[in-house]
Write a protein that holds these residues in place. Sequence first.
Motif, PDB file in Angstrom:
ATOM      1  N   UNK A   1       0.830  -1.197   0.000  1.00  0.00           N
ATOM      2  CA  UNK A   1       0.000   0.000   0.000  1.00  0.00           C
ATOM      3  C   UNK A   1       0.869   1.253   0.000  1.00  0.00           C
ATOM      4  N   UNK A   2       1.914   1.250   0.844  1.00  0.00           N
ATOM      5  CA  UNK A   2       2.805   2.404   0.929  1.00  0.00           C
ATOM      6  C   UNK A   2       3.609   2.586  -0.353  1.00  0.00           C
ATOM      7  N   UNK A   3       4.160   1.486  -0.880  1.00  0.00           N
ATOM      8  CA  UNK A   3       4.991   1.591  -2.078  1.00  0.00           C
ATOM      9  C   UNK A   3       4.167   2.034  -3.277  1.00  0.00           C
ATOM     10  N   UNK A   4       2.863   1.746  -3.264  1.00  0.00           N
ATOM     11  CA  UNK A   4       1.991   2.190  -4.350  1.00  0.00           C
ATOM     12  C   UNK A   4       1.973   3.695  -4.509  1.00  0.00           C
ATOM     13  N   UNK A   5       2.214   4.434  -3.432  1.00  0.00           N
ATOM     14  CA  UNK A   5       2.221   5.888  -3.531  1.00  0.00           C
ATOM     15  C   UNK A   5       3.600   6.498  -3.601  1.00  0.00           C
ATOM     16  N   UNK A   6       4.645   5.709  -3.376  1.00  0.00           N
ATOM     17  CA  UNK A   6       5.996   6.250  -3.282  1.00  0.00           C
ATOM     18  C   UNK A   6       6.589   6.599  -4.638  1.00  0.00           C
ATOM     19  N   UNK A   7       6.562   5.642  -5.562  1.00  0.00           N
ATOM     20  CA  UNK A   7       7.290   5.839  -6.816  1.00  0.00           C
ATOM     21  C   UNK A   7       6.771   7.050  -7.578  1.00  0.00           C
ATOM     22  N   UNK A   8       5.451   7.156  -7.711  1.00  0.00           N
ATOM     23  CA  UNK A   8       4.890   8.276  -8.462  1.00  0.00           C
ATOM     24  C   UNK A   8       5.296   9.608  -7.877  1.00  0.00           C
ATOM     25  N   UNK A   9       5.264   9.705  -6.541  1.00  0.00           N
ATOM     26  CA  UNK A   9       5.636  10.959  -5.907  1.00  0.00           C
ATOM     27  C   UNK A   9       7.084  11.332  -6.155  1.00  0.00           C
ATOM     28  N   UNK A  10       7.992  10.369  -6.013  1.00  0.00           N
ATOM     29  CA  UNK A  10       9.415  10.658  -6.196  1.00  0.00           C
ATOM     30  C   UNK A  10       9.734  11.007  -7.650  1.00  0.00           C
ATOM     31  N   UNK A  11       9.190  10.233  -8.585  1.00  0.00           N
ATOM     32  CA  UNK A  11       9.461  10.481 -10.004  1.00  0.00           C
ATOM     33  C   UNK A  11       8.914  11.834 -10.441  1.00  0.00           C
ATOM     34  N   UNK A  12       7.707  12.141 -10.026  1.00  0.00           N
ATOM     35  CA  UNK A  12       7.091  13.416 -10.401  1.00  0.00           C
ATOM     36  C   UNK A  12       7.854  14.577  -9.767  1.00  0.00           C
ATOM     37  N   UNK A  13       8.229  14.426  -8.513  1.00  0.00           N
ATOM     38  CA  UNK A  13       8.929  15.503  -7.806  1.00  0.00           C
ATOM     39  C   UNK A  13      10.220  15.881  -8.530  1.00  0.00           C
ATOM     40  N   UNK A  14      10.991  14.859  -8.933  1.00  0.00           N
ATOM     41  CA  UNK A  14      12.234  15.132  -9.663  1.00  0.00           C
ATOM     42  C   UNK A  14      11.934  15.706 -11.044  1.00  0.00           C
ATOM     43  N   UNK A  15      10.983  15.111 -11.764  1.00  0.00           N
ATOM     44  CA  UNK A  15      10.665  15.563 -13.128  1.00  0.00           C
ATOM     45  C   UNK A  15      10.176  17.000 -13.145  1.00  0.00           C
ATOM     46  N   UNK A  16       9.409  17.383 -12.129  1.00  0.00           N
ATOM     47  CA  UNK A  16       8.862  18.742 -12.102  1.00  0.00           C
ATOM     48  C   UNK A  16       9.914  19.780 -11.687  1.00  0.00           C
ATOM     49  N   UNK A  17      11.056  19.337 -11.209  1.00  0.00           N
ATOM     50  CA  UNK A  17      12.185  20.226 -10.951  1.00  0.00           C
ATOM     51  C   UNK A  17      13.179  20.256 -12.121  1.00  0.00           C
ATOM     52  N   UNK A  18      13.224  19.199 -12.916  1.00  0.00           N
ATOM     53  CA  UNK A  18      14.322  19.006 -13.866  1.00  0.00           C
ATOM     54  C   UNK A  18      14.198  19.908 -15.090  1.00  0.00           C
ATOM     55  N   UNK A  19      15.334  20.395 -15.627  1.00  0.00           N
ATOM     56  CA  UNK A  19      15.324  21.062 -16.928  1.00  0.00           C
ATOM     57  C   UNK A  19      14.837  20.096 -17.999  1.00  0.00           C
ATOM     58  N   UNK A  20      14.126  20.590 -18.976  1.00  0.00           N
ATOM     59  CA  UNK A  20      13.480  19.726 -19.954  1.00  0.00           C
ATOM     60  C   UNK A  20      14.480  18.835 -20.686  1.00  0.00           C
ATOM     61  N   UNK A  21      15.684  19.344 -20.962  1.00  0.00           N
ATOM     62  CA  UNK A  21      16.662  18.561 -21.718  1.00  0.00           C
ATOM     63  C   UNK A  21      17.412  17.543 -20.869  1.00  0.00           C
TER      64      UNK A  21
END
Length: 549
Positions: free
Chosen positions: A127-147
Motif C-alpha cells: 500500500x505504501x509503495x503504491x504511492x511512493x514511486x509516483x511521488x518521487x518520479x514526479x517531484x524530480x521531473x517537475x524540478x528538472x530542466x526539460x533537456x
Amino acid sequence: MDQDTAKAPNLRTVVGASAAGTAFEWYDFFIFGSLTTVIARHFYADVGEGTAYILALLTFGVGFVVRPLGALVFGWFGDKTGRKTTFLVTITLMGLATVLIGVLPDYDAIGMAAPILLLTMRVLQGFALGGEYGGAAIYVAEHAPVKKRGFLTGWIQTTAAFGLIGALAVILTTRAVVGAEAFDAWGWRIPFLLSAVLLAISLWIRLKLHESPAYTRMEAEGGARRAPFREAFLTWRNGRWVLIALAGIMFAQGAVWYAGYFYTRFFMERVLKVDTNTVDQLILLITLASAAMYVFFGWLSDKVGRKPVMLFGMILALVAFFPGFHALTRAANPALAEAQARAPVVVVADPATCAVQFDPVGKTAFSSSCDIAKSVLSNAGVSYANAAAPAGSTALVRVGSIAVPSMEAASRSPAQIKAVRAEVETRIKAALTQAGYPTRADPARLNFGLCFLILMIFMTAACALYGPQAAALVELFPTRVRYTAMSLPYNIGTGWVGGLLPAASFALVAWSGNIYFGLWYAVGFTLIAAVVTLIWLPETKGRDLDVIE
C-alpha cells in the motif's frame, strides 16, 4: 536568469533526497523477496516444502497486488495536497511495516496467526509503495530542466537497484557474521530491524524538501476545483493515456524487470539447485554492474527519444529469454543439462487421473499415481514430458531407459498417502541419480562468468526499458492529475504483472512439467507491450510539463 538555471543549484538536493528515500523503500521490499526460502520455513511450517515456497511467493506477491490501491489513495492526496507531504507518509508507513516483520512470532510460536500477521505487514508495505514511486518520479521531473529530464529521473529508476544492493549486502553480511545456521534460525530478522535506522535517515533528508515548482505554480494560479479520479480515468483525454501507459510501457516493465531480478533467482535456486550464497552473489554483482545503466538509458532517451530506447529493451528481452535461460542451465548446472539431453524424463499416465501440480493453499492430496509421480518431479525441479497411457492404468515414470512405476493412493488416509509418496519418491530419485541427474549444482563445474554475462543481457533489457520510464510516464499527463494518472498504471504493471510473475511462472512450470514453460508469462506480456508501444505510444521527449492538456 531563465527558469531552468534558477532551478539548477537545487537539483542535486532534490534528486538525492528523492532517490535516497525511494531506495530505502525498495530495500524494505526486496528483503522479503530475497528471504523467501527462509520465510517459507518459519511462517508456513505445516505444509510441504514446495507448497510452502509457493505460499511465500504469493505472500510476496500480495504486497504487489495492493499497490494499485495505494496508488489511487496516495495519488489522490498527491494531486490534492502536494507531492512532499504524500511521500513523507508513504515512507513512514513502509518503514514501520518492515520493522514489524522483523519482530513477528513464527508459526511454531503462534500458529496460523503468524502467516496472517505476515500477510498484513505485506499489505501495508505494498500500500505504501503504491504511492511512493509516483511521488518521487514526479517531484524530480517537475524540478528538472526539460533537456535533462530523462537523465535526472533515471536516478529515481536506479534506486530500485540501490535498494536491492542494500538488501543483498545486508543479508550476505549478516549470514557471514552470525553463520548460516543462526541466520536461518533468527538472524534473518536483522535486515528487517535495520529498517528503523534507515527510516530515520530518510525522513530527516526528506523533511528538508519543499513543494515542487509545477505544483506550486498550479496552486498559485488557482482555477477549477480538481477531481483527480474523474479527470484521470473518466475522461477520454487522460484515460486513453492511462490505458496506453499500462499496456504499452508497464506490461513490459512488470514482465522484463521482475523476470530479470526475481524469476532468475527462483530458477537458479529451485530448478538448477545452485547454492543460495552463489545466487546472492550473482544477483548482487549484476545489480551493481547494471546500476549506472538506468541513468545511461535515461540520458540516451533525452537524446534519441523515450520510445526507441524502451522498445529496444522490450525486443532484447523477447529475443533473449528462452535461449538465455537454456544457456543459464548449461552454465550453472551442466550436469543437469547433460542428463536432460541423455535421459529425458517422461510421465506415462492416464490423462484423466492427472491434476495440475499447483496447490496454493496446501490442501490438495495429489493421491493418484499420476499426481504422485508429477509432484515428486516438480519438487525435484526436474523437467518432464507427458505421454498418454490407457484409461485406468497406473502411471509410470521413464528416466531415459529406466521405467519407474508409480503407486495409487486414492481413498487412503493422509498418513498412508504420505508413505506411498515417500516410497515413490525414493524410487524416482534413485532412477534420476542412476541417470546422472544431480541433486545439487556442482560448484566446481558452475561457470560463474558465463552466468554473469547471461544475467547481464536480461539486465540490459530491463534497464533500457526502466531508465526512461519515469520521464515517459510524467510527460503523458497534466499537472492536475499527474500523480494519480501515472501511479495507477505503474503499480498495476509492476504490482500485478511483475509481482505475481514468480508464482504464476512457477505454476506454469508445475502445470506443464517443462522448466522453461514459465517464461511464456513474461514473453506474452512483453510482446503485447511492444505492439502497443510501437503503434500507439507517442514520443514525449521535450514536452513542457506545465502545458500538457
